[in-house]
Design a protein around this motif. Sequence first.
Motif, PDB file in Angstrom:
ATOM      1  N   ILE B  57      16.089   3.185  47.409  1.00 25.10           N
ATOM      2  CA  ILE B  57      17.108   2.170  47.132  1.00 25.10           C
ATOM      3  C   ILE B  57      18.431   2.485  47.835  1.00 25.10           C
ATOM      4  CG2 ILE B  57      16.339   1.075  44.999  1.00 25.10           C
ATOM      5  CD1 ILE B  57      17.867   3.128  43.441  1.00 25.10           C
ATOM      6  N   LEU B  59      20.442   5.111  47.679  1.00 22.64           N
ATOM      7  CA  LEU B  59      21.493   5.672  46.840  1.00 22.64           C
ATOM      8  C   LEU B  59      21.449   7.195  46.832  1.00 22.64           C
ATOM      9  CD1 LEU B  59      21.626   3.359  43.701  1.00 22.64           C
ATOM     10  CD2 LEU B  59      23.327   3.597  45.485  1.00 22.64           C
ATOM     11  N   ARG B  87      22.958  -3.874  49.346  1.00 21.52           N
ATOM     12  CA  ARG B  87      23.371  -4.226  47.996  1.00 21.52           C
ATOM     13  C   ARG B  87      22.674  -5.496  47.524  1.00 21.52           C
ATOM     14  NH1 ARG B  87      28.919  -4.940  48.619  1.00 21.52           N
ATOM     15  NH2 ARG B  87      29.050  -2.827  49.414  1.00 21.52           N
ATOM     16  N   ARG B  90      19.204  -4.259  46.395  1.00 21.17           N
ATOM     17  CA  ARG B  90      19.238  -3.532  45.118  1.00 21.17           C
ATOM     18  C   ARG B  90      19.482  -4.506  43.976  1.00 21.17           C
ATOM     19  NH1 ARG B  90      22.258   0.825  47.854  1.00 21.17           N
ATOM     20  NH2 ARG B  90      24.233  -0.066  47.211  1.00 21.17           N
ATOM     21  N   GLY B  91      18.662  -4.420  42.948  1.00 21.61           N
ATOM     22  CA  GLY B  91      18.858  -5.301  41.809  1.00 21.61           C
ATOM     23  C   GLY B  91      18.146  -6.620  41.996  1.00 21.61           C
ATOM     24  N   ALA B  96      16.146  -0.655  39.322  1.00 25.11           N
ATOM     25  CA  ALA B  96      16.009   0.764  39.005  1.00 25.11           C
ATOM     26  C   ALA B  96      16.321   1.000  37.535  1.00 25.11           C
ATOM     27  CB  ALA B  96      16.941   1.605  39.884  1.00 25.11           C
ATOM     28  N   PHE B  98      17.046   4.391  34.937  1.00 21.59           N
ATOM     29  CA  PHE B  98      17.225   5.837  34.945  1.00 21.59           C
ATOM     30  C   PHE B  98      16.899   6.450  33.603  1.00 21.59           C
ATOM     31  CE2 PHE B  98      20.113   4.434  38.363  1.00 21.59           C
ATOM     32  CZ  PHE B  98      19.446   5.043  39.400  1.00 21.59           C
ATOM     33  N   ASP B 100      18.468   8.391  31.225  1.00 18.68           N
ATOM     34  CA  ASP B 100      19.171   8.511  29.955  1.00 18.68           C
ATOM     35  C   ASP B 100      19.839   7.201  29.551  1.00 18.68           C
ATOM     36  OD1 ASP B 100      20.418   9.301  27.741  1.00 18.68           O
ATOM     37  OD2 ASP B 100      21.397  11.052  28.607  1.00 18.68           O
ATOM     38  N   SER B 104      23.525   5.342  30.736  1.00 13.08           N
ATOM     39  CA  SER B 104      23.293   4.384  31.822  1.00 13.08           C
ATOM     40  C   SER B 104      24.121   3.117  31.689  1.00 13.08           C
ATOM     41  CB  SER B 104      21.816   4.002  31.884  1.00 13.08           C
ATOM     42  OG  SER B 104      21.086   5.044  32.470  1.00 13.08           O
ATOM     43  N   THR B 118      25.648  -8.670  36.573  1.00  7.76           N
ATOM     44  CA  THR B 118      24.544  -8.398  37.487  1.00  7.76           C
ATOM     45  C   THR B 118      23.886  -9.697  37.934  1.00  7.76           C
ATOM     46  OG1 THR B 118      24.213  -6.414  36.183  1.00  7.76           O
ATOM     47  CG2 THR B 118      22.525  -6.944  37.787  1.00  7.76           C
ATOM     48  N   VAL B 166      18.752  -1.547  29.155  1.00  6.54           N
ATOM     49  CA  VAL B 166      18.668  -1.077  30.537  1.00  6.54           C
ATOM     50  C   VAL B 166      17.535  -1.795  31.262  1.00  6.54           C
ATOM     51  CG1 VAL B 166      18.081   0.920  31.961  1.00  6.54           C
ATOM     52  CG2 VAL B 166      19.729   1.159  30.112  1.00  6.54           C
ATOM     53  N   LEU B 169      18.570  -5.201  32.121  1.00  6.47           N
ATOM     54  CA  LEU B 169      19.467  -5.179  33.278  1.00  6.47           C
ATOM     55  C   LEU B 169      18.686  -5.033  34.578  1.00  6.47           C
ATOM     56  CD1 LEU B 169      22.370  -3.006  31.934  1.00  6.47           C
ATOM     57  CD2 LEU B 169      22.638  -5.176  33.106  1.00  6.47           C
ATOM     58  N   ALA B 170      17.673  -4.178  34.549  1.00 10.08           N
ATOM     59  CA  ALA B 170      16.906  -3.953  35.769  1.00 10.08           C
ATOM     60  C   ALA B 170      16.101  -5.194  36.132  1.00 10.08           C
ATOM     61  CB  ALA B 170      15.974  -2.759  35.589  1.00 10.08           C
TER      62      ALA B 170
END
Lengths: 326, 684
Positions: B57, B59, B87, B90-91, B96, B98, B100, B104, B118, B166, B169-170
Amino acid sequence: MISFILARVLQSFVVMLCVAAISFSLFTYVGDPIANLVGIQSSDEKREELRESLGLNDAVPVQFARFVSRAVRMEFGISYQQKRKVSSIIAERLPATLELSILSALLALGIGIPAGIYTALHRESWFSHLVLSGSLIGVSLPTFLIGILLIFVFSVQFHLLPSFGRGEVVQLGFWSTGLLTESGLKALIMPAITLALFQMTLIMRLVRSEMLEVLRTDYIKFARARGLSNRTVHFGYALMNTLVPVITITGLQLGSIIAFAIITETVFQWPGVGLMFIQAINEVDIPVMSTYLLLIASFFVIINLTVDLLYYFVDPRLRVGRDVKT
Amino acid sequence: MAKPPLLEVKNLRVEFPTRHGTLVAIDDLSLHIDPGEVLGVVGESGAGKSLTGAAIIGLLEPPGRIAGGEILFGGRRIDKLPDAEMRRIRGRHIGAIFQDPLTSLNPLHTVGRQITDTIAAHLPLTPRQARARALELLGEVGIPAAAERIDHYPHQFSGGMRQRVVIALALCADPKLIIADEPTTALDVSIQAQIIVLLKRLCSQHGSAIMLITHDMGVIAETADRVAVMYAGRIGEVGPVSEIIHKARLPYTIGLMGSIPSIGEEVERLVQIDGSMPRLNETPPGCRYHPRCPNAFERCRTERPDLMPAGPSRVACWLYDSPAEAPAARPIPAAARATGGHRARGAAAAATLIEAKGLKQYFDVSPPLLTRILERTGRRIVRAVDGLDISIAHGETFGLVGESGCGKSTVARTVVGLFDATAGTIDYDGVSLSTREERARNRSVQQKMQMIFQDPQASLNPRWRVFDIVAESIPEARRTKAGGFKERVGELLRQVGMSPLDGDKYPHEFSGGQRQRISIARALGGEPEFLVCDEPTSALDVSVQAQILNLMVDLQRNLGLTYLFISHDLAVVHHISTKVGVMYLGRIVEWAETRRLFTRPLHPYTRMLLDAVPDISKTGTQRAQVEGEVPSPIDPPGGCHFHPRCPFANARCRGESPENIMVEGTSVACHAVQEGRLPAWKTG
């Protein structure tokens, strides 16, 4: 919310009472107030009479209670030297100090925060390196030296700016301001820079290190991974989180700007409360000293209170309770 | 393979330039993911799994950089795209997740705002439409009362709920690929199960592919279609999940699989891979695994193997090169796990060594007096341990399992006397050690109990030499006998599989596993009889965990030790314990001999945990959904603590706290069991 504010206000009261006790003890333990009031010729009876009439023979707690109740009514007694009410001396001097301090604070915040953000976002650029090395000067040079250097360059060498005083002031009711005349503004420039420089570099370095810290966090990484624009990530997410701890420190620094004004005011002969305090020390003018102490303490308390409340509004973790239900 | 792959990584190379030269973190890595596929990427820490995800991605944390190879997404090359274009991918196309969920989310914005931000970045929706979509997403990921919760801040959600946010959001721009980097590692078993099921369901509904990065083979076994095993920056083996789990071909995969304890089988010792993964600056030539490989031969030491076909899998190992090259003299390795009932250990009825009765440990977490008066709230008491009975016999290993917050670590600390118990008694070998005075009076008895902590990094003083760390534990009295002192430290280090010469080094010079060995050596210094181990292997990789567990088994046999072994990991507890107790909110709800507990669990909570735990023996199986999360021990539910999550709860469970009763050798605290309301446990 209400309980949070109430608790803070109550704590502030306790702090102010403690300061009042110290301030009060100046009268009792630093010299004899009667000796300062009467002539050398006065008889013992007359001194005793005066002592009685001023209530100096009462028990200490009674005297303290009287001191506090007067202070609440803004009665701080008569200056030994100037034979005028301390409250009116302060009222006359305070605008000068506040104008200087507030302008310095604005300078420190207005330059410190953007510079901190810039150096954090562009860590490797030559301008960041320049700003950072420059900031070392601000941190390491003592305030009075910077003041004297400024005077030497801009007043002595180039005759651009006045080296002392406030210039012409305009009286707006009880407030005397130097912001409305050209000479007043000119006189303000160098003291304001001198006073702001240290705080500015401090705030800049603080913002920079906090921001670098925040940029490393998972939620920033996650925000980038969601494809949010750099502007949203940097200013919507990172900056807000940076400011949470910065607010506390900055609040304390603003208090010390007012307190540190003593040195700057001395160097520039600025007719503010700081200069007044130095003079009072020289002349053992106890009422002025003790009032100055109370004044500075109340500034600190008020600023702290404001900071705590700000914190409360910025950080939802304080404002909104954890939800137990899942 | 009619369709082109969704993602294709070709010969990826990631480098970290440092002052001491360039470190190659990922070397010549190739993989592909098909649309809708779940590719599991496993490996121990340092294998480069997360870096691979970050590289895809775009990053990578500087100074890390892609130094070679190419990354193609839907046939388009994306590794060289400018940041602004990346950018938009991504998303939008690659999401993605993660590890924790607690860190996050931006703590200062409501979850609704984070989702709409987003959405706004990717989709041409009005703010109102974006909010409607955010609501829909929150409902989809299973957040109850989404309309109200959308305006809440992250800290108002529990860990499991935050991970759901999360995921929302992803998924909010419907990406075709999700890179999930250890998405369940920070979560409890029961929540982990919920999240895995959710992630799989959502991705199949949305037709998204997942690159699931994890160290947990159990999660992979249940979730992935194909698995790639990484070692030291390279892929060692890649193939269908059942092949990797049951017919692993690469010696490393075989060792790795053997070193994972499973609740499905009983073994005396785990397969042990000695050593640990090489650091980036000391990768060996040839095959990077050859120094640890039992099957290594000459060619492995000099030539680097690339992926070559072997059955349905592809393996980077010279054993699978042309048959002429690998004669029968080098047999294809097979998983060799010494089986045999280790429960024989300490099975003979031994005398009780340590017994705690009615143990309570409360912590006062009340707000300051002033706040309590102003807000008219009472004291807040955390009932970390709330009436716990435990009895451990000589030579036994008592395993204590439970989810985070159940109070298992507090039990450990209270038993060894680090906390003064609020109530209850602790007897050690007939000596009462319940109060501080009693412990002070019986120092020599007290010293027979030692503790091993979870994090060997934090529990060893970094400024002390290993020698001093270990020596400190030897009691004063024996330390004055000048002669044998040094030898004693050397002997302790040897006992835990280290060299006496290691005493001159500092803790940071060792790997995690070696550091845990040092803490064990330190615990052994006082010649203890009883060791309390609080999650001793949770911070370690599986192959290192196997080394430590084997070491603990050996030490127990040689020194006659008794263990109280605390862990959240059911498989580890199953492997090492003779008896197991299950804790829930400060109480042991069920305990029994290990085999009994795992084959015939009685308490609904135990059953729920066993259902939830991902395990390599459960490849491809469907599991029962587990609802809810562990409530706060500050205000535990009345009656039976478990009743809000229990499918068998009735009025009595809500009102009356159950006592422990014995049912055929199992001690269980459950009204439903007592009343015979519980169905039989499925066997097999």
